[in-house]
Design a protein around this motif. Structure first.
Motif, PDB file in Angstrom:
ATOM      1  N   ASP A 105      63.416  60.651 -16.667  1.00  0.00           N
ATOM      2  CA  ASP A 105      63.746  59.289 -16.287  1.00  0.00           C
ATOM      3  C   ASP A 105      64.780  59.378 -15.160  1.00  0.00           C
ATOM      4  OD1 ASP A 105      65.623  56.637 -16.994  1.00  0.00           O
ATOM      5  OD2 ASP A 105      63.442  56.362 -17.179  1.00  0.00           O
ATOM      6  N   GLU A 106      64.832  58.369 -14.322  1.00  0.00           N
ATOM      7  CA  GLU A 106      65.752  58.379 -13.179  1.00  0.00           C
ATOM      8  C   GLU A 106      67.199  58.652 -13.587  1.00  0.00           C
ATOM      9  OE1 GLU A 106      66.707  56.666  -8.994  1.00  0.00           O
ATOM     10  OE2 GLU A 106      64.818  56.253  -9.989  1.00  0.00           O
ATOM     11  N   HIS A 146      60.302  61.440 -12.855  1.00  0.00           N
ATOM     12  CA  HIS A 146      60.536  62.479 -11.857  1.00  0.00           C
ATOM     13  C   HIS A 146      60.101  63.827 -12.412  1.00  0.00           C
ATOM     14  CE1 HIS A 146      63.222  60.045  -9.141  1.00  0.00           C
ATOM     15  NE2 HIS A 146      63.166  59.280 -10.217  1.00  0.00           N
ATOM     16  N   LEU A 187      58.462  61.895  -7.360  1.00  0.00           N
ATOM     17  CA  LEU A 187      58.462  60.652  -8.116  1.00  0.00           C
ATOM     18  C   LEU A 187      57.011  60.355  -8.452  1.00  0.00           C
ATOM     19  CD1 LEU A 187      59.879  58.202  -9.313  1.00  0.00           C
ATOM     20  CD2 LEU A 187      59.671  57.103  -7.065  1.00  0.00           C
TER      21      LEU A 187
END
Length: 192
Positions: A172-173, A28, A22
């Protein structure tokens, strides 16, 4: 220094990590460049800073009054860039969440500043640091960084000179590939 020579420095220092990370940008990645580790050796830090200084046009180098870097990531490379350019080097801190000069550091009104970072991904920290220099009375005329992870897309509002462009994908998450999502995440950066 060629890109391969720069990557060799990271590999030799054990600073090119693989896993699930992260980043301080909130994105990520499967790769992380641990700049503090690559810079822990003074001779290597000197080599990298001198190579980065050579990326700056001569006319720009002649205009720089001071080097400023954001803590924590930019501290070592900022100091080494100050040495390479024979300019004072200072750093910004975030004691209350907003960058500011502390420890008696001051910029003369209108000082022309080279901002120096370790890694730029989205440019958020850089833009915050550039705004802080303006509040302190200086003007950032360019930024230099060891690594550009933005895939050449970052806009800092000033000329940007990275030592190397690294295009390891970031996610992106909510767009993580299944294999990455299944791997435990590590947050190796300095920002909480």
């Amino acid at each position: 220094m060629t890109d391969e020579e720069v990557l060799h420095e990271f590999r030799d220092a054990g600073a090119l990590l693989e896993g699930h990370f992260l980043l301080s940008s909130g994105r990520h990645s499967t790769h992380y460049l641990q700049c503090a580790r690559v810079l822990m050796n003074p001779e290597r830090a000197d080599r990298l800073a001198r190579a980065l200084a050579q990326k700056l046009p001569l006319e720009l180098r002649a205009q720089i009054d001071a080097v400023v870097s954001p803590a924590m990531g930019g501290l070592i490379i900022g100091h080494e860039m100050g040495r390479a350019l024979n300019k004072d080097a200072m750093f910004l801190e975030r004691p209350t969440g907003t960058f500011e000069l502390r420890r008696g550091f001051r910029l003369p009104e209108g000082a022309r500043v080279l901002m120096v970072e370790d890694v730029v991904t989205t440019g958020l920290s850089s833009r915050e640091a550039i705004a802080a220099v303006a509040r302190e009375g200086g003007e950032v005329i360019a930024e230099a960084a060891l690594v550009d992870r933005s895939n050449g897309t970052v806009d800092l509002g000033v000329p940007f000179y990275p030592l190397i462009d690294i295009n390891f994908p970031t996610y992106d998450e909510n767009e993580l590939p299944a294999a990455l999502a299944a791997t435990p995440v590590t947050k190796p950066g300095s920002r909480s």
